[in-house]
Write a protein that holds these residues in place. Structure first.
Motif, PDB file in Angstrom:
ATOM      1  N   ASN A  55      48.673  12.578 -66.678  1.00 29.21           N
ATOM      2  CA  ASN A  55      49.164  11.586 -66.194  1.00 29.21           C
ATOM      3  C   ASN A  55      50.004  10.751 -67.042  1.00 29.21           C
ATOM      4  OD1 ASN A  55      49.326   9.272 -63.885  1.00 29.21           O
ATOM      5  ND2 ASN A  55      48.234   8.037 -65.449  1.00 29.21           N
ATOM      6  N   ASN A  56      49.716  10.427 -68.145  1.00 30.92           N
ATOM      7  CA  ASN A  56      50.635   9.937 -69.246  1.00 30.92           C
ATOM      8  C   ASN A  56      52.110  10.587 -69.481  1.00 30.92           C
ATOM      9  OD1 ASN A  56      51.283   9.960 -72.398  1.00 30.92           O
ATOM     10  ND2 ASN A  56      50.683   7.883 -71.863  1.00 30.92           N
TER      11      ASN A  56
ATOM     12  N   GLN B 144      43.744   4.025 -68.617  1.00 30.03           N
ATOM     13  CA  GLN B 144      44.127   5.598 -68.715  1.00 30.03           C
ATOM     14  C   GLN B 144      43.972   5.467 -70.264  1.00 30.03           C
ATOM     15  OE1 GLN B 144      48.169   7.294 -67.854  1.00 30.03           O
ATOM     16  NE2 GLN B 144      48.691   6.754 -69.991  1.00 30.03           N
TER      17      GLN B 144
ATOM     18  N   GLN C 240      54.213  10.225 -66.534  1.00 25.48           N
ATOM     19  CA  GLN C 240      55.041   8.808 -66.831  1.00 25.48           C
ATOM     20  C   GLN C 240      56.375   8.940 -67.635  1.00 25.48           C
ATOM     21  OE1 GLN C 240      52.626   5.481 -67.052  1.00 25.48           O
ATOM     22  NE2 GLN C 240      50.848   6.399 -65.859  1.00 25.48           N
TER      23      GLN C 240
ATOM     24  N   PHE D  94      43.261  14.837 -67.361  1.00 24.57           N
ATOM     25  CA  PHE D  94      43.908  14.185 -66.346  1.00 24.57           C
ATOM     26  C   PHE D  94      44.644  12.938 -66.707  1.00 24.57           C
ATOM     27  CE2 PHE D  94      44.009  11.003 -62.896  1.00 24.57           C
ATOM     28  CZ  PHE D  94      44.811  11.628 -61.914  1.00 24.57           C
ATOM     29  N   MET D  95      43.955  12.256 -67.681  1.00 21.50           N
ATOM     30  CA  MET D  95      44.634  11.129 -68.035  1.00 21.50           C
ATOM     31  C   MET D  95      45.738  11.260 -68.866  1.00 21.50           C
ATOM     32  SD  MET D  95      43.239   8.397 -66.702  1.00 21.50           S
ATOM     33  CE  MET D  95      41.854   7.966 -65.814  1.00 21.50           C
TER      34      MET D  95
END
Length: 353
Positions: free
Chosen positions: A74-75, A102, A78, A70-71
């Motif tokens: 997400n990274n 994160q 972005q 998930f992290m």
């Protein structure tokens, strides 16, 4: 900056464009792995599956994989959508703090997954080697939960100690929206923040890289040893199953151990390249940085190794589904065969004895 229209730099630009696709591969594999691990964790947490340390360790692995995936997603989201957007300030103070969370979660949970996979192979090898004489603590679910919490605590503490050596600093120039952005007042400005190391930072980036690299290398070196020992025990268990009058328990132990052996092999391929990459990065980064060609190759090679971790996380559900009868029974119990609940419960008590 090299001009890609110049024939002298054409091969360099082609290579740069090719290796950049590794980020897309990593992103897609991470999404698939995340989607597969959600139902995988749900199945592992069923009552019929929570009967042994093997299962509780796999629950811990699935949780660690879900958090790190998930992290990671997400990274990448972005980088792909927020950072290039000139109408959005992606470097506010709250977002910088969120990136600390994160990064700590991403890196620590990746290490937790590797360590728990190692414990999975080691504990299974000991239980099979002692053949019924192993201490009860090795086979209890509490053992798996304790190891999961222990490795989460230790690895999170290490990452927090490293990132504590950074601070969020306000940039001297404020952020302003792009010329094509609408809805902003005239001369609109926002503070712009960035991350910088503290002057008295004890755990430097170089030390952190060498530590995590050596950790990955150590794990990768131990995996083949435990994998070989486990393979010998699996072969021995197969012979025992073939000679017993009542084969059910022996066959179940053989299938479970064979499944863990396959997971161990996948962990070897996922952990060793990552550790080797970090070690090489520590010793040769500065010299390769001066050469644009090798710098591009080296930078994006790391994305391939991260994709290996994602692929390993993706494989867990498929391995369990194809090699564990108890896992398949739990799936059928949830889906269309609730009447098999009693049978599943009886099988689960013997699957990892």
């Amino acid at each position: 900056m090299a001009d890609c229209s110049d024939l002298a730099f054409k091969s360099f630009c082609d290579l740069a464009n090719f290796v950049k696709h590794t980020e897309k591969v990593e992103f897609v594999v991470a999404i698939l792995a995340l989607l597969m691990n959600i139902p995988h964790l749900f199945i592992l947490t069923r009552t019929s599956m929570r009967t042994h340390s093997t299962n509780s360790l796999m629950i811990g692995i699935s949780i660690a994989d879900l958090i790190s995936l998930f992290m990671m997603i997400n990274n990448r989201a972005q980088l792909y959508w927020l950072s290039p957007n000139t109408c959005f300030n992606s470097y506010t103070y709250p977002l910088n703090v969120a990136r600390f969370v994160q990064d700590v979660s991403w890196e620590s949970m990746m290490r937790v997954s590797f360590y728990l996979g190692l414990c999975l192979a080691l504990i299974r090898c000991i239980i099979m080697k002692m053949s019924g004489n192993a201490p009860d603590i090795l086979s209890t679910t509490r053992n798996g939960y304790f190891l999961t919490l222990f490795f989460i605590f230790v690895n999170t503490l290490i990452s927090c100690f490293y990132y504590y050596g950074f601070r969020v600093i306000k940039y001297k120039e404020p952020w302003t929206p792009g010329v094509n952005c609408t809805g902003f007042p005239a001369k609109y400005r926002e503070p712009y923040f960035y991350r910088a190391p503290k002057k008295n930072q004890l755990f430097t980036s170089e030390r952190y890289e060498i530590f995590t690299g050596c950790s990955d290398i150590l794990i990768a070196a131990l995996y083949p040893i435990f994998g070989l020992l486990l393979m010998l025990e699996v072969l021995k268990s197969a012979k025992v199953a073939a000679t017993m009058l009542s084969k059910k328990d022996a066959v179940e132990r053989y299938h479970t151990s064979r499944m863990i052996l396959v997971m161990t092999i996948f962990y070897i391929f996922a952990s060793f390249p990552t550790g080797a990459y970090k070690i090489v990065n520590f010793f040769f980064y500065e010299s390769w940085r001066k050469d644009g060609y090798f710098y591009v190759v080296f930078t994006y090679t790391g994305k391939i190794f991260t994709s290996l971790f994602c692929g390993n996380a993706l494989s867990h559900c498929l391995i369990n589904l194809s090699m564990s009868r108890n896992y398949r029974n739990a799936v059928m119990e949830l889906g269309c065969c609730p009447k098999r609940k009693a049978e599943v419960t009886m099988d689960s008590k013997s699957v990892n004895s």
